[in-house]
Structures are given as structure tokens and as C-alpha cells.
Design an enzyme around this catalytic site. Structure first.
Site, PDB file in Angstrom:
ATOM      1  NE  ARG A  16     -11.973  63.590  32.270  1.00  0.00           N
ATOM      2  CZ  ARG A  16     -11.643  63.373  31.382  1.00  0.00           C
ATOM      3  NH1 ARG A  16     -12.023  62.214  31.058  1.00  0.00           N
ATOM      4  NH2 ARG A  16     -10.180  63.352  31.230  1.00  0.00           N
ATOM      5  CB  ILE A 448     -23.048  54.146  15.450  1.00  0.00           C
ATOM      6  CG1 ILE A 448     -24.469  52.516  16.139  1.00  0.00           C
ATOM      7  CG2 ILE A 448     -23.596  55.270  15.501  1.00  0.00           C
ATOM      8  CD1 ILE A 448     -25.457  52.606  14.654  1.00  0.00           C
ATOM      9  N   GLY A 449     -19.805  54.091  14.420  1.00  0.00           N
ATOM     10  CA  GLY A 449     -18.724  54.656  13.974  1.00  0.00           C
ATOM     11  C   GLY A 449     -17.676  54.668  15.105  1.00  0.00           C
ATOM     12  CG  ASP A 616     -24.086  59.842  14.144  1.00  0.00           C
ATOM     13  OD1 ASP A 616     -24.368  58.699  13.425  1.00  0.00           O
ATOM     14  OD2 ASP A 616     -22.403  59.460  14.746  1.00  0.00           O
ATOM     15  CD  GLU A 622     -29.667  66.666  24.028  1.00  0.00           C
ATOM     16  OE1 GLU A 622     -29.026  67.086  24.671  1.00  0.00           O
ATOM     17  OE2 GLU A 622     -28.958  65.326  23.740  1.00  0.00           O
ATOM     18  CD  GLU A 682     -28.370  55.156  21.760  1.00  0.00           C
ATOM     19  OE1 GLU A 682     -28.382  54.519  23.033  1.00  0.00           O
ATOM     20  OE2 GLU A 682     -27.982  56.584  21.471  1.00  0.00           O
ATOM     21  CG  HIS A 711     -25.231  53.113  27.173  1.00  0.00           C
ATOM     22  ND1 HIS A 711     -24.570  54.539  26.458  1.00  0.00           N
ATOM     23  CD2 HIS A 711     -26.066  53.604  25.834  1.00  0.00           C
ATOM     24  CE1 HIS A 711     -25.061  55.589  25.640  1.00  0.00           C
ATOM     25  NE2 HIS A 711     -26.175  55.110  24.812  1.00  0.00           N
ATOM     26  CB  CYS A 743     -24.624  54.385  21.338  1.00  0.00           C
ATOM     27  SG  CYS A 743     -24.324  56.292  21.041  1.00  0.00           S
TER      28      CYS A 743
END
Length: 776
Positions: A16, A448-449, A616, A622, A682, A711, A743
């Protein structure tokens, strides 16, 4: 000669490195030059790797600092006016402002809308077409990277998203948008790009048009003919048009008649995704061989979206059929799509179970498989006899392994009854019981968590995994973090609390680590968006839950407050979609196995006194097949599995779900059929546009439209959130509305989250005051 080719390589680096470099730049800890050098080093490493593996066509311009569609917007000079770009080449700060938003130097702008790249977990930045925009070449990236490789002695095949797909994915920002006229202006820039690449010595250019794999109308097909007649006028360079992620079906004639030099098809993802003849790999290949004419056919036989070793014998059968019909000079061997969607290198996984590892291939290994298949096609099967024997052995091993097949799981599947997928009472009755039990105000606030995953959290988790921190100390460290999150939520007066999920590395990986049938990698990262990388679990066998996974943490968090504490789970479809899934049984069967495991957890949470449980399903939409003809079977299975996981509770227990960036209009019936008591979605980037589907459907349950774009690093004001809630209240009754971020907050820092959530709570209170004033 059959050529070994690639459509794209993962850009993030095996460890990464790109993520680290980009985030350091964003934080001001490194310079633009440092970032550029890291990008250059990664590209060189990946080109050399592919060259050494024996590839004949190596892609360039598949590298991006954020997203390839954003890159194309910048290349075309299609920068929305709010970014105050003044022309010339798009600079790096403008580029990142488009991706993330910005609040500095007097500029306060929101990011561009982000959504899923077809049916993958990769996100792209949606192009915006404003009135008066004029496409113009505004980036040298594609040329710079081609020349960079050439200077290393590597001839590459530049790749860019095609004009049909780019325009089809974009959103006009005004009425009266003339797609044909806009397309002609865009094509002029594409022609300039191709002309310059030809002058620089490029032999082939790859143009990605995955929109040929989706439902389009005749105007798209007509435009395809016109556009590619224009592009084919550029001399000195050959064009390869690729499509992937599904079969062509009614777009086949338009695709195969394109006036280009080569065409690529996906023989992995298009095959076996639905029980139709149109999706059989042999049928797809026959169609291609009959329609391709004298063009080059690129065969996507290596799965670019999964991590299982290729069945080399089966793939070579297909390649040999193509060579027999077309001749070896007209056949390329390729992955089904870009390898962007797979981890970089399996050799990094030194701790992975050796048996399971023997079944796998990451991007580096897939590149080698491509080269092996091309060698077999050119030199005969004897030349790769050892590789074929090893591949055949893996296929047989997976068919019989007891580590994969579990009779107890199969028996439980057979025992599922219809009553297991029904709540005890309809929503209208449950709602009254829940309101009495929960006693929440109008516009209840929640999150959201997840809360920020700080460096201390990551260090403690890493130390625990390495054995440097014992279980008791790790548990104490996580409880301290939970206490911090609960205290903060008390301080800002959030109504429904969460524990912040400090113990979770990822919303899917965390659960997979505790389920049978899963295994995990250390470096199996793939890009989700920008610098956000995920490490999908690998589902290799039948799934079951040996012990509770979240109950202890939720009980502890609830003990810290008199307010409601949500239990937080990930749903079966999202776990499925965000994992690398076994390919030896239907995905729907694996989804049901996961649903039963989540059902057990829901039941145990309720028994532990948790009155609100969020499951969730961020990836619900998707997972839709790209073709509407295939949707219903998927949706029926997705709904049934959500209900199977959630319908074991009493009326008093409130079930929530959350969904990420999605267009909901065409699946709203199925969302309604899930029968969750509350859904959060969202919506902030779309300015509540996504609520339209719920309005038209007259969605009866409760909704939390996101008012804080997590985001982006920018901090929304209270006034902005009130404006969004005002929009929502115009179409959704106030007593159905919840107030929450878009989110989870794990990717944001506390310096952003604290003021943003404080503003959110203030916005909710202002909305309550307005209602009270109006009632008075």
C-alpha cells in the site's frame, strides 16, 4: 504468434505504498515531488514485473493517484466551475479537491459525487457536465507515463476509458443537454490523444468500454459506430476496444462491427453469472469467433476479479479453439478485466495456510498464468506440461477437500422454513411498540457505526495480533476507546449511541475472522476509492458461526449508558460482495450460509439486552447483475437472506440497515421487501436526490438520509445540514426521518468528526424547534 497481454495492474503497491504517499501529501507531511517520485517508482516496479513475467502488451496510464475516471475528466478539461480552475493543465490541488472537497485558502468546495464502478467495490468520481463546458486536452498524464516506460526500455499499451462509457457514466447538470453535440466535442480530444500517442511511437492503444456489457438503447449503439469511425481515422496506431464484467448479448453486433483493430471480451465474469445460455463461456466464445471477422480477439480467460488459480487446461481449450478459427496472430491472452480488483502478490503471504495458498493467484501470479497460456498456445501443451499438471491437481483437490465441504452446514440449509424469513408483526404494529419502548425524540440522531480509527487503536490491534499485547490488555485498551466514544456522544447529546467499533479492522474482515469457511491475508489489499484500501476475506468453504462475534463488546458499551446502544453487524450480501468468494458453488448458496451465521448473532444480541440492531447492507445494490433480465433472481435472494438474518427478533427490537452510494429507484420494491424498521442511506453528495425513489414508492418505514459526507475532509456547517433536512422533510414526513452521517467515520480524524457531529446534533435540534414553532 499468440500474445500475452494485460488490461491493467493494481496501482496501490504490494504494501500500500501509494496510500501512504498520498495521505502523507494530504497531511502536508511530504511534498508534491515526493508524491510524484513514489508514483514513478511504483509504475517502474510494476512495468518491470510484467516485462519479466513475459507479457507482450503491458498497460500504461492504468496508474492513478485517485481514480481513472477522474483522470479522464481532467484530461478532457471537464472540471466543474466550483473548483475555480483557470485552464491549462489541471493541477494536483484541483485534482484532489475534485476527489475530496477542500476547505483552505478561501476555497470551500464539496467533492464530486462518487459511486460504484459497475458491480464492483471500486468507486469512481462521476463526471459532471455543466452548461458551457468545452472539452479540451488539459493533462499530459497519458503521454508522460507512456514516455516514462519507453525511457525504461518498455513498450507499453496506453489505456484510457472510452468516450461511450465516459459520457454514459456522467451526469448533465442542466436541462437540454445535447449528448450528440457533446460527444463530438469529446471525440475531438480523443483524436488528439491518439494522434500524439501515435507520434510518440505507441503501437496499440486500449480503450475500455464496459458499457457494452450493460443495458443500453439503440442510440448508444448508433453513437458507437459513429464515434469509432471517427477514432479509426487516426493513423499509425492500432485500437483495442475492451468490454468486461458481463456478456454482450444484444450489444454483440454493435460491438463486433466496430471499425477497430482488436476487441476484448470477458470469458470469466460473463460466464456463469446467471443460469442462461447467453452467459455460458463456450457460447460467448462461439459468438465472438463467428462475428469478429479479421480483427484481433483478446480472450479474457484469467479472472481479474477473483483470486483462485486458473484452470489452465480449460482456458487453453478456449485459446486453441480461437487460434484454430482466427490464426495465432489474431489472438491475445488476457485477464477478464484490469487486475485492479485483485491483490498484488501472493508471495507476500508467508503466514497463509499452505493448502489454501496453493489454490490462489493474485495479480502477480495471474500475469504469469497469462504468459504460461500464451506459451502453451504458441509452443504446444508439452511446453507447459508441468504447469498443466499442477493446475489439474488444484482443481481436483478443491472438489474433494473436507476443509471446503461441511455436512452440518448443508443440513442446516435444508432445514430453512418460510417462517424464518418473517417478522412477528407488520411494520405498522412494530412501530408503535418500538416508539413506546425506545422513547426517542423527533429527528433522532445517531451515527452509522464506526468512529475514527486512531493510531493508538491500530497500534494496539497490531500488537495484539503479533502477540506483543496479551488479551486482557488488548481488551482493556479497546474498552477505553469505547468509553471515549460513548463519553463524546453523551457530550454532544446524540440520541442513539454506537460503540465506535475500535476492535474492528474492517466491517467485513472482522466478521470473517470469526466465521468458519473464511481465511485471511496480511497483504491482500485492493483499492476501494482514493487511498481507501480494503483487504477482502477469502471464502473458501462452507460458512458457519462457532461463537458470538460482537455480543461482549455491545454489552460492555450498553453498560456505559442509559441511552440506546446499537448493535452493529454486517449483512450477508455485503459480506459476500466484499469478499473473494469461492467459485465452486452458486454465490446465492454462500450468501444463505452467511445469513444463518448473522441470524445467530442477531438472536444473541437481543438476548443480551440490545434493543436496536443495525445490519449493514452497504453492497445491496452493488451486487445487482449488470443486466436487468438477471436482476430478479439476485434481488429475491438478497431480500430473503436479509430477512433470514433479521427476522428472529421480537417486535420491540428495532432492526436498522445501511446502504452506501446507490441509485435506489429501480430496486426500491426490494428495499421495501427487506422490511427493516429503519434504513440509513448516503445522500449528502447528491443533495438528497437519492430520496426521490423512497418518495415515489411511499416508503412506509423510517429513513436516515445522510447529511454529512464522510468521504470528504471538509466539515459541513449546521446551516448546510439544516438545508438538507429541509429538503428531506419536503418529501418524507418528519416522524419518519432520522439524522445521521452518510457512512461510518473510521477514515476521518477526530478533528473533523467532533465539530461535524456537533453541527449535526445542532441541526436536528433546530429542526425540532422549527416543528414546535410551527405547531404552536
Amino acid at each position: 504468434m499468440v500474445l500475452a497481454t494485460n488490461l491493467g495492474f493494481p496501482r496501490i503497491g504490494a504494501k500500500r505504498e501509494l496510500k501512504m504517499a498520498v495521505e502523507a501529501y494530504w497531511k502536508g507531511n511530504s511534498s508534491r515531488e515526493d508524491l510524484m517520485q513514489m508514483g514513478k517508482d511504483l509504475r517502474a516496479r510494476h512495468w518491470e514485473l510484467q516485462k519479466n513475467a513475459g507479457l507482450d502488451h503491458i498497460p500504461s496510464n492504468d496508474f492513478s493517484f485517485y481514480d481513472q475516471i477522474l483522470d479522464m475528466s481532467c484530461t478532457l478539461g471537464l472540471v466543474p466551475s466550483r473548483y475555480k480552475w483557470e485552464g491549462g493543465n489541471v493541477d494536483l490541488d484541483t485534482y484532489f479537491a475534485m476527489a475530496r472537497g477542500a476547505q483552505k485558502d478561501g476555497l470551500d468546495v464539496t467533492a464530486m459525487e462518487m459511486t460504484k464502478w459497475f458491480d464492483t467495490n471500486y468507486h469512481f468520481l462521476v463526471p459532471e457536465f455543466e452548461e458551457g463546458m468545452t472539452p479540451a486536452l488539459s493533462s499530459t498524464k497519458i503521454f508522460d507515463q507512456y514516455q516514462e516506460a519507453k525511457d525504461l526500455g518498455i513498450q507499453t499499451r496506453p489505456v484510457m476509458v472510452g468516450p461511450l462509457t465516459y459520457i454514459n457514466l456522467g451526469k448533465p447538470q442542466y436541462d437540454g443537454f445535447d449528448a450528440a453535440a457533446f460527444g463530438r466535442a469529446v471525440i475531438a480530444v480523443y483524436k488528439d490523444i491518439l494522434t500524439k500517442l501515435a507520434d510518440m511511437g505507441a503501437e496499440w492503444v486500449q480503450i475500455d468500454e464496459p458499457c457494452f456489457a450493460v443495458d443500453v438503447d439503440q442510440s448508444f449503439r448508433d453513437a458507437a459506430k459513429e464515434i469509432y469511425e471517427q477514432l479509426s481515422q487516426v493513423t499509425g496506431v492500432k485500437l483495442l476496444v475492451t468490454t468486461y464484467f458481463d456478456s454482450l448479448r444484444d450489444n454483440a453486433d454493435a460491438f463486433y462491427s466496430l471499425p477497430v483493430d482488436g476487441l476484448h471480451i470477458d470469458l470469466c465474469r460473463g460466464a456463469g453469472q446467471a443460469n442462461t445460455a447467453a452467459n455460458d463461456a463456450d457460447v460467448l466464445l462461439d459468438e465472438a469467433l463467428n462475428k469478429i471477422g479479421d480483427k484481433v480477439l483478446s480472450l479474457g480467460v484469467i479472472d481479474g476479479r477473483n483470486i483462485w488459480k486458473n484452470d489452465l487446461s480449460a482456458s487453453l481449450d478456449k485459446i486453441e479453439r480461437a487460434v484454430s478459427k482466427l490464426g495465432s496472430d489474431n489472438v491475445f491472452v488476457a485477464p477478464s478485466c484490469s487486475l485492479l480488483h485483485t491483490p498484488v502478490d501472493l508471495d507476500s503471504e508467508t503466514a497463509l495456510d499452505e493448502k489454501i495458498k496453493s489454490w490462489l493467484a493474485f495479480a502477480t501470479q495471474k500475469v504469469s498464468e497469462i504468459a504460461v497460456l500464451a506459451k502453451g498456445a504458441n509452443e504446444g501443451r508439452d511446453a507447459i506440461a508441468d504447469e498443466l499438471t499442477a493446475s489439474d491437481s488444484v482443481a481436483e483437490d478443491r472438489k474433494s477437500s473436507k476443509r471446503i465441504h461441511n455436512k452440518d452446514v448443508q443440513d442446516r440449509l435444508a432445514s430453512i422454513t418460510p417462517d424464518m424469513k418473517k417478522r412477528k408483526s407488520p411494520f405498522a404494529e412494530r412501530r408503535e411498540v418500538q416508539r413506546a419502548a425506545l422513547n426517542l425524540p423527533l429527528y433522532p440522531t445517531t451515527s452509522i457505526g464506526s468512529f475514527p480509527q486512531t493510531q493508538d487503536i491500530r497500534k494496539a490491534r497490531a500488537a495484539f495480533k503479533k502477540g506483543e499485547l496479551n488479551e486482557a490488555d488488548y481488551k482493556a485498551a479497546m474498552q477505553k476507546e469505547i468509553q471515549t466514544v460513548v463519553d463524546y456522544q453523551h457530550d454532544v447529546d446524540i440520541d442513539v449511541l454506537v460503540h465506535g467499533e475500535p476492535e474492528r479492522n474492517d466491517m467485513v474482515e472482522y466478521f470473517g475472522e470469526q466465521l468458519e469457511g473464511f481465511t485471511f491475508t496480511k497483504f491482500g489489499w485492493v483499492q476501494s476509492y482514493g487511498s481507501r484500501c480494503v483487504k477482502p476475506p477469502i471464502i473458501f468453504g462452507d460458512v458457519s458461526r462457532p461463537t458470538p462475534m460482537t455480543v461482549e463488546w455491545s454489552k460492555y458499551a450498553q453498560s456505559l449508558t442509559d441511552k440506546i446502544m446499537k448493535g452493529m453487524l454486517t449483512g450477508p450480501i455485503t459480506i459476500l460482495q466484499w469478499s473473494f468468494v469461492r467459485d465452486d458453488q452458486p454465490r446465492s448458496v454462500t450468501a444463505t450460509q452467511i445469513a444463518l451465521a448473522i441470524r445467530d448473532e442477531v438472536s444473541d444480541l437481543e438476548k443480551a439486552g440490545i434493543k436496536m440492531i443495525q445490519i449493514d447492507e452497504a453492497a445491496f445494490r452493488e451486487g445487482l447483475p449488470l443486466r436487468k433480465a438477471d436482476w430478479q433472481a439476485y434481488l429475491d435472494n438478497a431480500v430473503e437472506n436479509f430477512r433470514l438474518s433479521s427476522c428472529c427478533v421480537d417486535n420491540e427490537t428495532q432492526i436498522h440497515t445501511h446502504m452506501c452510494y446507490s441509485e435506489f429507484n429501480d430496486v426500491i420494491d426490494s428495499i421495501g421487501a427487506m422490511d427493516a424498521d429503519v434504513i440509513s442511506i448516503e445522500t449528502s453528495r447528491s443533495q438528497m436526490e437519492l430520496l426521490d425513489a423512497f418518495v415515489a414508492y411511499k416508503y412506509p418505514n423510517e429513513i436516515g438520509p445522510g447529511v454529512y459526507d464522510i468521504h470528504s475532509p471538509r466539515i459541513p456547517t449546521t446551516d448546510e445540514m439544516v438545508a438538507l433536512l429541509d429538503k428531506a422533510e419536503k418529501v418524507i414526513p418528519a416522524d419518519q426521518l432520522w439524522v445521521n452521517p452518510d457512512c461510518g467515520l473510521k477514515t476521518r480524524g477526530w478533528s473533523e468528526v467532533e465539530p461535524a457531529l456537533k453541527n449535526m446534533v445542532t441541526a436536528a435540534k433546530q429542526m425540532r424547534q422549527k416543528r414546535q414553532s410551527a405547531a404552536a
